[in-house]
Design a protein around this motif. Sequence first.
Motif, PDB file in Angstrom:
ATOM      1  N   ASP A 297      55.952  62.473  -3.520  1.00 54.78           N
ATOM      2  CA  ASP A 297      56.715  63.606  -2.995  1.00 54.78           C
ATOM      3  C   ASP A 297      57.584  63.239  -1.791  1.00 54.78           C
ATOM      4  OD1 ASP A 297      54.774  63.256  -1.151  1.00 54.78           O
ATOM      5  OD2 ASP A 297      53.908  65.269  -1.317  1.00 54.78           O
ATOM      6  N   ARG A 298      57.637  61.963  -1.421  1.00 55.80           N
ATOM      7  CA  ARG A 298      58.601  61.553  -0.388  1.00 55.80           C
ATOM      8  C   ARG A 298      59.973  61.272  -0.996  1.00 55.80           C
ATOM      9  NH1 ARG A 298      55.861  56.780   2.757  1.00 55.80           N
ATOM     10  NH2 ARG A 298      57.726  56.906   4.091  1.00 55.80           N
ATOM     11  N   ILE A 299      60.076  61.340  -2.312  1.00 60.00           N
ATOM     12  CA  ILE A 299      61.353  61.103  -2.990  1.00 60.00           C
ATOM     13  C   ILE A 299      61.796  62.384  -3.694  1.00 60.00           C
ATOM     14  CG2 ILE A 299      62.569  59.760  -4.732  1.00 60.00           C
ATOM     15  CD1 ILE A 299      60.610  57.507  -4.339  1.00 60.00           C
ATOM     16  N   THR A 300      63.053  62.771  -3.457  1.00 57.30           N
ATOM     17  CA  THR A 300      63.614  63.970  -4.098  1.00 57.30           C
ATOM     18  C   THR A 300      64.882  63.570  -4.838  1.00 57.30           C
ATOM     19  OG1 THR A 300      62.922  65.147  -2.103  1.00 57.30           O
ATOM     20  CG2 THR A 300      64.312  66.362  -3.630  1.00 57.30           C
ATOM     21  N   LEU A 301      65.147  64.247  -5.930  1.00 53.66           N
ATOM     22  CA  LEU A 301      66.389  64.045  -6.680  1.00 53.66           C
ATOM     23  C   LEU A 301      67.181  65.348  -6.649  1.00 53.66           C
ATOM     24  CD1 LEU A 301      68.209  62.524  -8.726  1.00 53.66           C
ATOM     25  CD2 LEU A 301      66.681  63.369 -10.535  1.00 53.66           C
ATOM     26  N   VAL A 302      68.427  65.274  -6.254  1.00 55.90           N
ATOM     27  CA  VAL A 302      69.283  66.465  -6.303  1.00 55.90           C
ATOM     28  C   VAL A 302      70.593  66.109  -6.999  1.00 55.90           C
ATOM     29  CG1 VAL A 302      68.347  67.452  -4.166  1.00 55.90           C
ATOM     30  CG2 VAL A 302      70.442  66.099  -4.060  1.00 55.90           C
ATOM     31  N   ARG A 303      71.246  67.148  -7.519  1.00 52.13           N
ATOM     32  CA  ARG A 303      72.576  66.983  -8.068  1.00 52.13           C
ATOM     33  C   ARG A 303      73.559  67.534  -7.074  1.00 52.13           C
ATOM     34  NH1 ARG A 303      75.339  67.499 -13.786  1.00 52.13           N
ATOM     35  NH2 ARG A 303      77.112  67.174 -12.426  1.00 52.13           N
ATOM     36  N   GLY A 304      74.644  66.843  -6.838  1.00 49.74           N
ATOM     37  CA  GLY A 304      75.645  67.425  -5.960  1.00 49.74           C
ATOM     38  C   GLY A 304      76.393  66.425  -5.115  1.00 49.74           C
ATOM     39  N   ASP A 305      76.910  66.950  -4.013  1.00 56.19           N
ATOM     40  CA  ASP A 305      77.818  66.211  -3.133  1.00 56.19           C
ATOM     41  C   ASP A 305      77.045  65.769  -1.888  1.00 56.19           C
ATOM     42  OD1 ASP A 305      79.750  65.419  -1.330  1.00 56.19           O
ATOM     43  OD2 ASP A 305      80.971  67.226  -1.524  1.00 56.19           O
ATOM     44  N   ILE A 306      76.953  64.477  -1.690  1.00 54.87           N
ATOM     45  CA  ILE A 306      76.134  63.938  -0.591  1.00 54.87           C
ATOM     46  C   ILE A 306      76.667  64.354   0.783  1.00 54.87           C
ATOM     47  CG2 ILE A 306      77.329  61.719  -0.274  1.00 54.87           C
ATOM     48  CD1 ILE A 306      74.495  60.407  -0.259  1.00 54.87           C
TER      49      ILE A 306
ATOM     50  N   PHE B 107      70.768  58.812  -0.615  1.00 53.71           N
ATOM     51  CA  PHE B 107      71.524  57.734  -1.264  1.00 53.71           C
ATOM     52  C   PHE B 107      72.377  58.274  -2.405  1.00 53.71           C
ATOM     53  CE2 PHE B 107      67.988  55.149   0.366  1.00 53.71           C
ATOM     54  CZ  PHE B 107      68.602  53.960   0.716  1.00 53.71           C
ATOM     55  N   PRO B 108      73.621  57.821  -2.517  1.00 49.73           N
ATOM     56  CA  PRO B 108      74.350  58.016  -3.771  1.00 49.73           C
ATOM     57  C   PRO B 108      73.938  56.895  -4.727  1.00 49.73           C
ATOM     58  CG  PRO B 108      75.723  56.773  -2.284  1.00 49.73           C
ATOM     59  CD  PRO B 108      74.398  56.981  -1.572  1.00 49.73           C
ATOM     60  N   SER B 109      74.459  56.937  -5.920  1.00 48.93           N
ATOM     61  CA  SER B 109      74.174  55.877  -6.888  1.00 48.93           C
ATOM     62  C   SER B 109      75.148  54.726  -6.642  1.00 48.93           C
ATOM     63  CB  SER B 109      74.321  56.454  -8.299  1.00 48.93           C
ATOM     64  OG  SER B 109      74.157  55.447  -9.247  1.00 48.93           O
ATOM     65  N   ILE B 110      74.736  53.812  -5.772  1.00 50.76           N
ATOM     66  CA  ILE B 110      75.615  52.720  -5.315  1.00 50.76           C
ATOM     67  C   ILE B 110      76.047  51.837  -6.492  1.00 50.76           C
ATOM     68  CG2 ILE B 110      75.717  50.650  -3.849  1.00 50.76           C
ATOM     69  CD1 ILE B 110      73.600  52.017  -2.027  1.00 50.76           C
TER      70      ILE B 110
ATOM     71  N   GLU C 199      60.703  59.402   6.278  1.00 50.42           N
ATOM     72  CA  GLU C 199      59.675  60.223   5.636  1.00 50.42           C
ATOM     73  C   GLU C 199      60.147  60.708   4.265  1.00 50.42           C
ATOM     74  OE1 GLU C 199      59.028  63.358   8.475  1.00 50.42           O
ATOM     75  OE2 GLU C 199      58.430  61.925  10.019  1.00 50.42           O
ATOM     76  N   GLN C 200      61.430  61.033   4.192  1.00 51.72           N
ATOM     77  CA  GLN C 200      61.988  61.612   2.968  1.00 51.72           C
ATOM     78  C   GLN C 200      63.215  60.847   2.507  1.00 51.72           C
ATOM     79  OE1 GLN C 200      61.106  64.053   0.914  1.00 51.72           O
ATOM     80  NE2 GLN C 200      59.244  64.519   2.055  1.00 51.72           N
ATOM     81  N   VAL C 201      63.259  60.545   1.217  1.00 50.62           N
ATOM     82  CA  VAL C 201      64.424  59.902   0.616  1.00 50.62           C
ATOM     83  C   VAL C 201      64.954  60.805  -0.495  1.00 50.62           C
ATOM     84  CG1 VAL C 201      65.264  57.915  -0.679  1.00 50.62           C
ATOM     85  CG2 VAL C 201      63.543  57.585   1.115  1.00 50.62           C
ATOM     86  N   THR C 202      66.245  61.097  -0.437  1.00 53.58           N
ATOM     87  CA  THR C 202      66.871  61.911  -1.482  1.00 53.58           C
ATOM     88  C   THR C 202      67.854  61.051  -2.267  1.00 53.58           C
ATOM     89  OG1 THR C 202      66.713  63.866  -0.075  1.00 53.58           O
ATOM     90  CG2 THR C 202      68.245  63.994  -1.920  1.00 53.58           C
ATOM     91  N   PHE C 203      67.725  61.075  -3.586  1.00 55.58           N
ATOM     92  CA  PHE C 203      68.741  60.475  -4.450  1.00 55.58           C
ATOM     93  C   PHE C 203      69.704  61.582  -4.853  1.00 55.58           C
ATOM     94  CE2 PHE C 203      65.244  57.390  -5.470  1.00 55.58           C
ATOM     95  CZ  PHE C 203      65.887  56.252  -4.999  1.00 55.58           C
ATOM     96  N   VAL C 204      70.993  61.327  -4.667  1.00 57.27           N
ATOM     97  CA  VAL C 204      72.007  62.336  -4.979  1.00 57.27           C
ATOM     98  C   VAL C 204      72.784  61.887  -6.211  1.00 57.27           C
ATOM     99  CG1 VAL C 204      73.942  63.667  -4.106  1.00 57.27           C
ATOM    100  CG2 VAL C 204      72.198  62.827  -2.527  1.00 57.27           C
ATOM    101  N   ALA C 205      72.661  62.666  -7.277  1.00 51.63           N
ATOM    102  CA  ALA C 205      73.372  62.365  -8.528  1.00 51.63           C
ATOM    103  C   ALA C 205      74.591  63.265  -8.618  1.00 51.63           C
ATOM    104  CB  ALA C 205      72.455  62.591  -9.723  1.00 51.63           C
ATOM    105  N   PHE C 206      75.727  62.661  -8.906  1.00 51.56           N
ATOM    106  CA  PHE C 206      76.983  63.411  -8.939  1.00 51.56           C
ATOM    107  C   PHE C 206      77.325  63.855 -10.359  1.00 51.56           C
ATOM    108  CE2 PHE C 206      81.673  63.610  -7.810  1.00 51.56           C
ATOM    109  CZ  PHE C 206      81.513  64.553  -6.819  1.00 51.56           C
TER     110      PHE C 206
END
Length: 168
Positions: free
Chosen positions: A2-11, A113-116, A147-154
């Motif tokens: 639960d320290r990793i989250t995935l969201v869709r959108g604009d970083i 992070f964006p998808s580098i 503590e928290q890492v978010t992956f941002v998918a565009f």
Amino acid sequence: MDRITLVRGDITTLQVDAIVNAANSSLLGGGGVDGAIHVAAGPDLLKECRLLGGCEPGEAKVTSGYRLPARWVIHAVGPIWRGGRAGEEETLRDCYRHALMRAVELRAASIAFPSISTGLYGYPVERAARVAVQEVRRHLAESPLPEQVTFVAFDDETYEAYRGLLEA
Ligand code: AR6
């Protein structure tokens, strides 16, 4: 985890301590997420970037976030995809590793992070997502920060690639 989250959108809209930019080695801006970050941060970002003297692929350098909700931007330079036998995976791993090291140095509690490399640089999305998730998990297993890492998918393809890996 639960320290990793995935969201869709604009970083550029995220309220986190640090966002990662998929920059190029000049650090002087470009298209894609880099362009969006420079527009949202305002012209002072470019002024600070000019002082950094560029950045090698696989490395990461920090600036302030200026008008962004994020306090810092960690500029990471991914590899240009050349078919997979030119050390691209190692360079991409280094990007995530060094960006996370910068976040620890900043004592950032949250990072996005964006998808580098998977846009203009052409790295296959699924393969890049596997590297990103592995490196972040490896780091979090050893470090309380961030503590928290978010992956941002565009886009959908990126979102689905990460979703599959994070559910596994
Ligand atoms: N928020 C989150 N993700 C985004 C956003 C955004 N606002 N905009 C695009 N993406 P790219 P690269 C996604 O091309 O492949 C620049 O010109 C995009 O859909 O931004 O590392 C630099 O200056 C894709 O999934 O970065 C370099 O020259 C991902 O971000 C070069 O592009 C990465 O796409 C770097 O290429």
